[in-house]
Design a protein around this motif. Structure first.
Motif, short mmCIF file in Angstrom:
data_model
loop_
_atom_site.label_atom_id
_atom_site.label_comp_id
_atom_site.label_asym_id
_atom_site.label_seq_id
_atom_site.Cartn_x
_atom_site.Cartn_y
_atom_site.Cartn_z
N PHE A 1 0.78 -1.24 0.00
CA PHE A 1 0.00 0.00 0.00
C PHE A 1 0.81 1.29 0.00
O PHE A 1 0.35 2.30 -0.52
N LEU A 2 1.96 1.28 0.61
CA LEU A 2 2.62 2.55 0.92
C LEU A 2 2.92 3.36 -0.33
O LEU A 2 2.76 4.58 -0.34
N GLU A 3 3.32 2.69 -1.41
CA GLU A 3 3.71 3.42 -2.62
C GLU A 3 2.51 3.82 -3.48
O GLU A 3 2.46 4.92 -4.00
N TRP A 4 1.53 2.91 -3.60
CA TRP A 4 0.46 3.17 -4.57
C TRP A 4 -0.88 3.51 -3.94
O TRP A 4 -1.73 4.12 -4.59
N SER A 5 -1.09 3.18 -2.67
CA SER A 5 -2.39 3.46 -2.07
C SER A 5 -2.27 3.58 -0.56
O SER A 5 -2.81 2.76 0.19
N PRO A 6 -1.56 4.60 -0.05
CA PRO A 6 -1.40 4.74 1.40
C PRO A 6 -2.73 5.04 2.08
O PRO A 6 -3.63 5.63 1.47
N SER A 7 -2.85 4.62 3.32
CA SER A 7 -4.08 4.82 4.07
C SER A 7 -3.78 5.57 5.36
O SER A 7 -3.04 5.06 6.20
N PRO A 8 -4.33 6.77 5.54
CA PRO A 8 -4.11 7.49 6.81
C PRO A 8 -4.59 6.70 8.02
O PRO A 8 -3.96 6.77 9.08
N VAL A 9 -5.67 5.95 7.86
CA VAL A 9 -6.18 5.15 8.98
C VAL A 9 -5.18 4.07 9.35
O VAL A 9 -4.88 3.85 10.54
N PHE A 10 -4.65 3.36 8.34
CA PHE A 10 -3.65 2.33 8.62
C PHE A 10 -2.38 2.95 9.18
O PHE A 10 -1.76 2.40 10.09
N ASP A 11 -1.97 4.11 8.63
CA ASP A 11 -0.78 4.80 9.15
C ASP A 11 -0.93 5.07 10.65
O ASP A 11 -0.02 4.82 11.44
N TYR A 12 -2.07 5.65 10.99
CA TYR A 12 -2.29 6.02 12.39
C TYR A 12 -2.35 4.78 13.28
O TYR A 12 -1.75 4.76 14.37
N ALA A 13 -3.05 3.74 12.84
CA ALA A 13 -3.17 2.53 13.64
C ALA A 13 -1.80 1.88 13.86
O ALA A 13 -1.48 1.42 14.96
N LEU A 14 -0.99 1.84 12.82
CA LEU A 14 0.34 1.26 12.95
C LEU A 14 1.19 2.04 13.95
O LEU A 14 1.92 1.46 14.76
N ARG A 15 1.11 3.37 13.90
CA ARG A 15 1.87 4.18 14.84
C ARG A 15 1.37 3.97 16.27
O ARG A 15 2.15 3.81 17.21
N TRP A 16 0.04 3.97 16.42
CA TRP A 16 -0.57 3.78 17.75
C TRP A 16 -0.12 2.44 18.34
O TRP A 16 0.25 2.36 19.51
N LEU A 17 -0.14 1.41 17.53
CA LEU A 17 0.24 0.08 18.01
C LEU A 17 1.74 0.00 18.31
O LEU A 17 2.14 -0.61 19.31
N LYS A 18 2.55 0.61 17.47
CA LYS A 18 4.00 0.57 17.68
C LYS A 18 4.36 1.18 19.03
O LYS A 18 5.27 0.69 19.72
N GLU A 19 3.66 2.23 19.41
CA GLU A 19 3.93 2.89 20.69
C GLU A 19 3.46 2.08 21.89
O GLU A 19 3.82 2.40 23.03
N ARG A 20 2.67 1.03 21.65
CA ARG A 20 2.06 0.27 22.73
C ARG A 20 2.33 -1.24 22.66
O ARG A 20 1.66 -2.03 23.33
N VAL A 21 3.28 -1.65 21.84
CA VAL A 21 3.58 -3.08 21.72
C VAL A 21 3.92 -3.63 23.10
O VAL A 21 4.84 -3.14 23.76
N PRO A 22 3.20 -4.66 23.56
CA PRO A 22 3.50 -5.19 24.90
C PRO A 22 4.82 -5.96 24.92
O PRO A 22 5.25 -6.51 23.90
N ALA A 23 5.42 -6.00 26.08
CA ALA A 23 6.66 -6.76 26.24
C ALA A 23 6.36 -8.25 26.10
O ALA A 23 5.25 -8.72 26.39
N ARG A 24 7.34 -8.99 25.63
CA ARG A 24 7.22 -10.45 25.57
C ARG A 24 7.04 -10.95 26.99
O ARG A 24 7.84 -10.68 27.87
N ASP A 25 5.98 -11.71 27.21
CA ASP A 25 5.66 -12.16 28.57
C ASP A 25 5.39 -13.66 28.53
O ASP A 25 6.28 -14.44 28.23
N ARG A 26 4.18 -14.06 28.81
CA ARG A 26 3.81 -15.47 28.78
C ARG A 26 3.76 -15.93 27.32
O ARG A 26 3.11 -15.30 26.49
#
Length: 226
Positions: A97-122
């Motif tokens: 998608f990034l080159e031919w059809s970027p999505s602001p919604v996907f961009d935002y969700a990816l950033r939101w998730l990257k900032e909140r990735v949980p630590a490896r646990d169980r």
């Protein structure tokens, strides 16, 4: 599937694994389990009316049994950490998608998730596609679980979140677990069998991640067709 079945997981019994001399390629034969997989029927038909209030709890219990299977017997599977899950999803987004059809919604969700990735646990066995549509139901409730092809080691909360994705509610958006139940009932069933307390915030991360992953998957399937 054989190993899970041997540990009491509700998976079909495998009767025969194909061999090269059979001339049929790679595959296996398993028991036929009677019941229904079409979610709209499960959510609508009177035949399942008595089971629907119990389904969320049964899903929690079934997920707990999957996550309890000894990992030592499954050394052919790979582990996918939360960070790797995010990276794999980003890679798919970047590729399709990034080159031919970027999505602001996907961009935002990816950033939101990257900032909140949980630590490896169980870390446990994860089914990977645990949802309404991959479960065979009867009038009494959950009978067996299908579609094990993306099983892996990872965060068990992935499974509890995936069944809550809006796509698997089939229109019953006010009942987050498969369109038939509450998260609290699923968590209670899970905790009863596993003895592990569920962290709702960790499940929330995986639910948002799963919604994004499914959106990217759908678009990538369209791209593959085109």
């Amino acid at each position: 599937i054989q190993i899970c079945h041997s540990h009491g997981v509700k998976a079909p019994k495998v009767r025969y694994v194909l061999r090269p001399e059979d001339g049929l390629g790679v595959g296996f034969v398993m028991d036929r389990v009677a019941g229904e997989t079409l979610a709209p029927r499960v959510l609508r038909d009177d035949l399942y009316a008595d089971a629907r209030p119990k389904m969320a709890g049964q899903c929690g219990e079934a997920a707990a049994s999957i996550h309890d299977v000894p990992m030592a017997e499954l050394d052919f599977l790979e582990e996918i950490t939360p960070r790797q899950q995010w990276q794999n999803t980003w890679n798919a987004y970047e590729k399709y998608f990034l080159e031919w059809s970027p999505s602001p919604v996907f961009d935002y969700a990816l950033r939101w998730l990257k900032e909140r990735v949980p630590a490896r646990d169980r870390v446990t066995l994860v089914h990977g596609d645990f949802r309404n549509g991959n479960i065979i139901w009867g009038p009494e409730g959950l009978r067996t679980i299908l579609d094990w092809e993306i099983a892996h080691f990872g965060d068990p909360m992935e499974d509890l979140a995936w069944i809550c994705i809006n796509s698997w509610r089939f229109g019953n958006i006010d009942k987050p677990v498969g369109g038939f139940g509450r998260r609290e009932d699923m968590f209670e069933g899970y905790e009863k069998v596993s003895g592990v307390k569920v962290d709702p915030e960790r499940v929330k991360f995986w639910e948002i991640f799963g919604s994004l992953r499914w959106g990217i998957t759908c678009r990538s399937m369209a791209f593959t067709h085109l």
